[in-house]
Each structure stands twice: as structure tokens, then as C-alpha cells.
Design a protein around this motif. Structure first.
Motif, mmCIF file in Angstrom:
data_model
loop_
_atom_site.group_PDB
_atom_site.id
_atom_site.type_symbol
_atom_site.label_atom_id
_atom_site.label_comp_id
_atom_site.label_asym_id
_atom_site.label_seq_id
_atom_site.Cartn_x
_atom_site.Cartn_y
_atom_site.Cartn_z
ATOM 1 N N ARG A 97 -2.757 12.912 1.284
ATOM 2 C CA ARG A 97 -2.931 11.616 0.292
ATOM 3 C C ARG A 97 -3.938 10.705 0.826
ATOM 4 O O ARG A 97 -4.252 10.645 2.155
ATOM 5 C CB ARG A 97 -1.438 10.803 0.195
ATOM 6 N N ARG A 98 -4.580 9.763 0.051
ATOM 7 C CA ARG A 98 -4.994 8.609 0.506
ATOM 8 C C ARG A 98 -4.311 7.291 0.066
ATOM 9 O O ARG A 98 -3.696 7.644 -1.327
ATOM 10 C CB ARG A 98 -6.338 8.535 -0.166
ATOM 11 N N TYR A 99 -4.319 6.249 0.610
ATOM 12 C CA TYR A 99 -3.381 5.190 0.164
ATOM 13 C C TYR A 99 -4.245 3.755 0.480
ATOM 14 O O TYR A 99 -5.179 3.896 1.377
ATOM 15 C CB TYR A 99 -2.100 5.098 0.590
ATOM 16 N N THR A 100 -3.983 2.924 -0.338
ATOM 17 C CA THR A 100 -4.476 1.594 -0.254
ATOM 18 C C THR A 100 -3.340 0.638 -0.289
ATOM 19 O O THR A 100 -2.704 0.673 -1.323
ATOM 20 C CB THR A 100 -5.338 1.201 -1.430
ATOM 21 N N ASP A 101 -2.886 -0.090 0.892
ATOM 22 C CA ASP A 101 -1.918 -1.198 0.667
ATOM 23 C C ASP A 101 -2.668 -2.373 0.649
ATOM 24 O O ASP A 101 -3.586 -2.800 1.442
ATOM 25 C CB ASP A 101 -1.118 -1.058 1.820
ATOM 26 N N VAL A 102 -2.034 -3.284 -0.088
ATOM 27 C CA VAL A 102 -2.533 -4.788 0.082
ATOM 28 C C VAL A 102 -1.310 -5.399 0.413
ATOM 29 O O VAL A 102 0.099 -5.319 0.175
ATOM 30 C CB VAL A 102 -2.380 -5.311 -1.485
ATOM 31 N N VAL A 103 -1.529 -6.384 1.465
ATOM 32 C CA VAL A 103 -0.442 -7.018 2.510
ATOM 33 C C VAL A 103 -0.694 -8.581 2.416
ATOM 34 O O VAL A 103 -2.003 -8.905 2.421
ATOM 35 C CB VAL A 103 -0.422 -6.380 3.876
ATOM 36 N N GLY A 104 0.357 -9.413 1.999
ATOM 37 C CA GLY A 104 -0.112 -10.772 2.031
ATOM 38 C C GLY A 104 0.819 -11.652 3.090
ATOM 39 O O GLY A 104 1.893 -11.028 3.510
ATOM 40 N N ALA A 105 0.297 -12.841 3.216
ATOM 41 C CA ALA A 105 1.104 -13.385 4.345
ATOM 42 C C ALA A 105 1.194 -14.991 4.211
ATOM 43 O O ALA A 105 0.753 -15.807 5.063
ATOM 44 C CB ALA A 105 0.794 -13.535 5.898
ATOM 45 N N PRO A 106 1.428 -15.336 2.888
ATOM 46 C CA PRO A 106 1.321 -16.695 2.405
ATOM 47 C C PRO A 106 2.528 -17.586 3.191
ATOM 48 O O PRO A 106 2.134 -18.771 3.199
ATOM 49 C CB PRO A 106 1.665 -16.745 0.961
ATOM 50 N N GLY A 107 3.709 -17.035 3.752
ATOM 51 C CA GLY A 107 4.482 -17.783 4.637
ATOM 52 C C GLY A 107 4.504 -17.680 5.911
ATOM 53 O O GLY A 107 5.072 -17.897 6.846
ATOM 54 N N GLY A 108 3.220 -16.779 6.252
ATOM 55 C CA GLY A 108 3.023 -16.540 7.844
ATOM 56 C C GLY A 108 3.466 -15.315 8.446
ATOM 57 O O GLY A 108 3.147 -14.732 9.409
ATOM 58 N N ARG A 109 4.213 -14.543 7.486
ATOM 59 C CA ARG A 109 4.559 -13.345 7.959
ATOM 60 C C ARG A 109 4.026 -12.210 6.877
ATOM 61 O O ARG A 109 4.213 -12.361 5.695
ATOM 62 C CB ARG A 109 6.169 -13.205 7.924
ATOM 63 N N TRP A 110 3.355 -11.037 7.727
ATOM 64 C CA TRP A 110 2.740 -9.908 6.603
ATOM 65 C C TRP A 110 3.916 -9.390 5.898
ATOM 66 O O TRP A 110 4.941 -8.754 6.517
ATOM 67 C CB TRP A 110 1.839 -9.238 7.731
ATOM 68 N N LEU A 111 3.840 -9.200 4.604
ATOM 69 C CA LEU A 111 4.838 -8.115 4.074
ATOM 70 C C LEU A 111 3.804 -7.414 2.767
ATOM 71 O O LEU A 111 2.723 -7.805 2.431
ATOM 72 C CB LEU A 111 5.457 -9.209 3.009
ATOM 73 N N ALA A 112 4.243 -6.177 2.657
ATOM 74 C CA ALA A 112 3.571 -5.267 1.616
ATOM 75 C C ALA A 112 3.688 -5.803 0.134
ATOM 76 O O ALA A 112 4.970 -6.020 -0.259
ATOM 77 C CB ALA A 112 3.997 -3.839 1.909
ATOM 78 N N VAL A 113 2.494 -5.778 -0.422
ATOM 79 C CA VAL A 113 2.594 -6.663 -1.727
ATOM 80 C C VAL A 113 2.336 -5.382 -2.780
ATOM 81 O O VAL A 113 2.972 -5.499 -3.886
ATOM 82 C CB VAL A 113 1.577 -7.759 -1.790
ATOM 83 N N SER A 114 1.543 -4.545 -2.528
ATOM 84 C CA SER A 114 1.080 -3.394 -3.369
ATOM 85 C C SER A 114 0.626 -2.243 -2.499
ATOM 86 O O SER A 114 0.162 -2.276 -1.560
ATOM 87 C CB SER A 114 -0.152 -3.914 -4.189
ATOM 88 N N ALA A 115 0.970 -1.019 -3.203
ATOM 89 C CA ALA A 115 0.406 0.189 -2.489
ATOM 90 C C ALA A 115 0.085 1.182 -3.641
ATOM 91 O O ALA A 115 0.596 0.886 -4.946
ATOM 92 C CB ALA A 115 1.898 0.731 -2.007
ATOM 93 N N HIS A 116 -0.982 1.872 -3.422
ATOM 94 C CA HIS A 116 -1.513 2.753 -4.406
ATOM 95 C C HIS A 116 -1.778 4.213 -3.616
ATOM 96 O O HIS A 116 -2.508 4.132 -2.574
ATOM 97 C CB HIS A 116 -2.758 2.373 -5.058
ATOM 98 N N VAL A 117 -1.256 5.115 -4.182
ATOM 99 C CA VAL A 117 -1.305 6.509 -3.331
ATOM 100 C C VAL A 117 -1.859 7.471 -4.296
ATOM 101 O O VAL A 117 -1.377 7.605 -5.378
ATOM 102 C CB VAL A 117 0.123 6.860 -2.843
ATOM 103 N N THR A 118 -2.938 8.248 -3.673
ATOM 104 C CA THR A 118 -3.387 9.320 -4.777
ATOM 105 C C THR A 118 -3.291 10.588 -3.931
ATOM 106 O O THR A 118 -3.416 10.524 -2.539
ATOM 107 C CB THR A 118 -4.984 9.085 -4.857
ATOM 108 N N ARG A 119 -3.361 11.694 -4.929
ATOM 109 C CA ARG A 119 -3.241 12.934 -3.993
ATOM 110 C C ARG A 119 -5.059 13.391 -3.782
ATOM 111 O O ARG A 119 -5.776 13.144 -4.429
ATOM 112 C CB ARG A 119 -2.620 14.065 -4.901
ATOM 113 N N LEU A 120 -5.039 14.105 -2.565
ATOM 114 C CA LEU A 120 -6.386 14.675 -2.222
ATOM 115 C C LEU A 120 -6.329 16.188 -2.787
ATOM 116 O O LEU A 120 -5.188 16.823 -2.968
ATOM 117 C CB LEU A 120 -6.361 14.736 -0.771
ATOM 118 N N ALA A 121 -7.482 16.435 -3.299
ATOM 119 C CA ALA A 121 -7.601 17.925 -3.781
ATOM 120 C C ALA A 121 -7.529 18.829 -2.935
ATOM 121 O O ALA A 121 -7.347 18.912 -1.668
ATOM 122 C CB ALA A 121 -8.997 17.871 -4.365
#
Length: 121
Positions: A97-121
């Protein structure tokens, strides 16, 4: 945090994320997902945090899950992680698979906000 410390924290978060998928580790995901987390699954469905934790709790049928070609970009208090995974399906066939994760740290601690996963051919 310094940029190096942020990068190390993001690398660890990414490793924890992949390990948690392989082990169905809902407890660890509960610690590293933001309250407003969403995931776009390879089948096109979009699940919120609760839905993601529910799908994570199901026993996995893959083995040998590894992240490869990990690229982490830090933009202020947001980071974008691009990578691909490789693993074996229950029948022993290789897959990925290929993935893209968006991580945010508005309070100083990194947390996963969003993930997108796609199949590889």
C-alpha cells in the motif's frame, strides 16, 4: 522541541502506527490519534476515529508489515508522512500500500490527524 527532536518523535509515531496496525493495538492507537482523526481506506470508505479503532480491533490476516521509503515533511506544527508498506497476505502473496498521514502538534504533542491509504497495483 527542536527540529531534530520533532523528526525523531514523528519517526517513532510512524513506527508505532505501523506496529499497531500489525498487532491490532487499539490501546496504542487510542494514544496517538487526534480526537478528530479520519482515515480514507483503500476501498474508498472514510472512517472517523471510532470507526478506525473498531476496524483496528479486528484480527489482522497480513504478516510482515513494514514501512518503506518514509518521507517526513514538517511544516510548522503540521507534518506530512508519505510512505509505502509491504506485507504478505494470508495466502502468502506479497502486497503493498501507499499511505499519507497528516500529523499535528498544536498542543506540543504530535498526534495523527488524518490518514489516506491506497492499494498498489
Amino acid at each position: 522541541m527542536s527540529r531534530d527532536a520533532d523528526l525523531q518523535a514523528l519517526q517513532q509515531l510512524n513506527r508505532d502506527y505501523i506496529d499497531s496496525v500489525q498487532r491490532s493495538d487499539v490501546r496504542r492507537f487510542d494514544e496517538i490519534l487526534a480526537a478528530d482523526f479520519y482515515c480514507s481506506n483503500p476501498d474508498g470508505s472514510l472512517v472517523d476515529r471510532a470507526g478506525f479503532l473498531t476496524q483496528t480491533a479486528r484480527p489482522v490476516t497480513i504478516s510482515g508489515l513494514e514501512a518503506q521509503d518514509v518521507k517526513i515533511r514538517i511544516i510548522g506544527d503540521v507534518a506530512i508522512i508519505h510512505a509505502r508498506t509491504s506485507f504478505k497476505l494470508a495466502n502468502g502473496q506479497p502486497a503493498g500500500r501507499r499511505y499519507t498521514d497528516v500529523v499535528g502538534a498544536p498542543g506540543g504533542r504530535w498526534l495523527a490527524v488524518s490518514a489516506h491509504v491506497t492499494r498498489l497495483a
